[in-house]
Design an enzyme around this catalytic site. Sequence first.
Site, PDB file in Angstrom:
ATOM      1  CB  CYS B  10       1.171  -5.204   6.767  1.00  0.00           C
ATOM      2  SG  CYS B  10       0.842  -5.655   5.057  1.00  0.00           S
ATOM      3  N   GLY B  11      -0.302  -2.853   6.083  1.00  0.00           N
ATOM      4  CA  GLY B  11      -1.078  -1.848   5.368  1.00  0.00           C
ATOM      5  C   GLY B  11      -1.885  -2.421   4.216  1.00  0.00           C
TER       6      GLY B  11
END
Lengths: 507, 98
Positions: B10-11
């Site tokens: 994810c980020g």
Amino acid sequence: MAVPEVLLQSGVSSLLNSINSVIQSLGVSVLLPIIIFLIALAFRVDVLKAARSSILIGIGFIGINLVIGLFSENISPLAQQMVEVTGITLPAVDVGWPAAAAIAFGIAELGVWMIPLFVAMNLVLFAIGFTYTLNVDIWNYWHFAFIGGLVYMSTNNWLYSVAVGLTLGLFVLVAADWTQPAVEETFDTPGISIPHGTSAPYAVAAIPIHWAVDKTPLGNIEADPDAIQDRFGILGEPIFVGLAIGLVIGIAAYSNALFVAESWYAILTAGISFAAVMHILPMMVGILMEGLTPLSESIRNYMTSRFEDRDMAIGLDSAILIGHESVIASSLLIVPIAIVMSIILPGNDVLWGIDLATFPFFFALMVPIMNGNIVKMVVTGTILLIPLHYISSAVAPLLTQAAGSAGFDLGGRGLITSPVADAGSPATGILALIPAPVALAVGLVIVLGIWVALRTWPQRMYMVAGASEEKAQETVERRHTGKGGGLLPNKIGSTVDTAGAEGRSDD
Amino acid sequence: MTTKNILVVCGTSVATSTVVKEALKEKLPERGLDIGTIAKAKATEAPGKVSSGNFDLIVTTTQLNKDKFDIPVIHTTAFMTGIGQDEVLDDIVAALQD
């Protein structure tokens, strides 16, 4: 002293003092698990799961404290030495969003209490039709606790702090509704909106700046994000950025003794320590998140199950947008720009560190507005960096005080800040630096202004946020025609707004 | 069947990837899969981590350029929204059994 009111006051204040002293002596790593356990039970999390969650949250705080200890032992003294040797005065060390989030949730009087308060507010606002978003991303409620925490440090007034925190909550809900069609179209995330406390304020502030940038020749330059990613990709790996920053601070601190072997031991240690902090801190914060996960699932079900038949957008973290190549490329390009600006901007206090890895959140919601053009994103971002430096410098004393209140031991050395998330955000500038009553009024005027505009000229507003004309129209037909599910109107004024080709201001 | 290792991306490698990791840890064994490590990574770190050759599958909550990886990439937000989890789990199981 014998006047009755004074006695009463001193009675209340001594009660508050004794509560405070219990809080102080228990420490966040004990108190927070207890609070989370109670909140989890209230949201019907299974007792064993709730216990496991709470313990993990305590562990997360202890872990974060260890890493911050490493930071304050190894980096802060070097930063001070750098000031003495080079005269570069950057006293506010950037400890990054992971620490900011932990500080925000760690303020015992306020932090995690924002979770039930925001859930209640969001449910009411959804029920009456004020927002289309159910923000189930409870992790990112830390932004509301952060801004509230800063206000609490400056006013010591719990009500103001909660009100300011919830005002940011209101803003991100309205901004999430506003940007939702554009996000859905650009990132292929059907039914999801992004009520994110870092991304939304920067994106909204970027709209007028981008409008101006677009009028200059810069608006016509294109650059290939993939090529930039290949060339600067190493900047995206926090361990390399950490090593480089640590080495630079080390070299600056020992620039008067570079030919002494001992200096290089210290410089190399600084490099590896900084890399270690950048790598380990997110892992520790990940433990907090792991602890919050069961509660977050319960709250999600609690919120969404109430409105199964209504059209809703589920609010998630902008972390889901960050793989986009324009986000990554812009975030890499802006790192050297930020470092140079921190040195040349007069009066800046920020010494960049961990938040150099946080720029993806800064850019995430700008992608649809600027059609993913990284030149426009970087230029707009660079302009936003100016207030970012001054706002995060100005709130550093409050954030440092908040860290102390959340039980983090900074060793009494210097100031801390977290420039990108959220110390330097325009929302922080408005809500935490202006005196609370005025800040509340300004914040509410902005929120209501956007809300009314969204219901008066919905198609134009969606296009300003980056949606195509067709997408905006489709959303208007779905959301703003006919009667909505709540009490508030879906549409103000005539039922059709005329957004022709001339309505598109950001083309 | 051999043990499978999964990289969740994810980020930040903190928030949404943790939600996915916890969900996979709970639900994949129920489907009879032998799961080794489930590691987390930032989108920007993913190519580096995958090049170690230790992973059999990427589950990502954010867009990734699938051409850059020689292992299957599954993009999903189902574990955060709670909508369509079963279908995604089917896809994950299918990808790991190939």
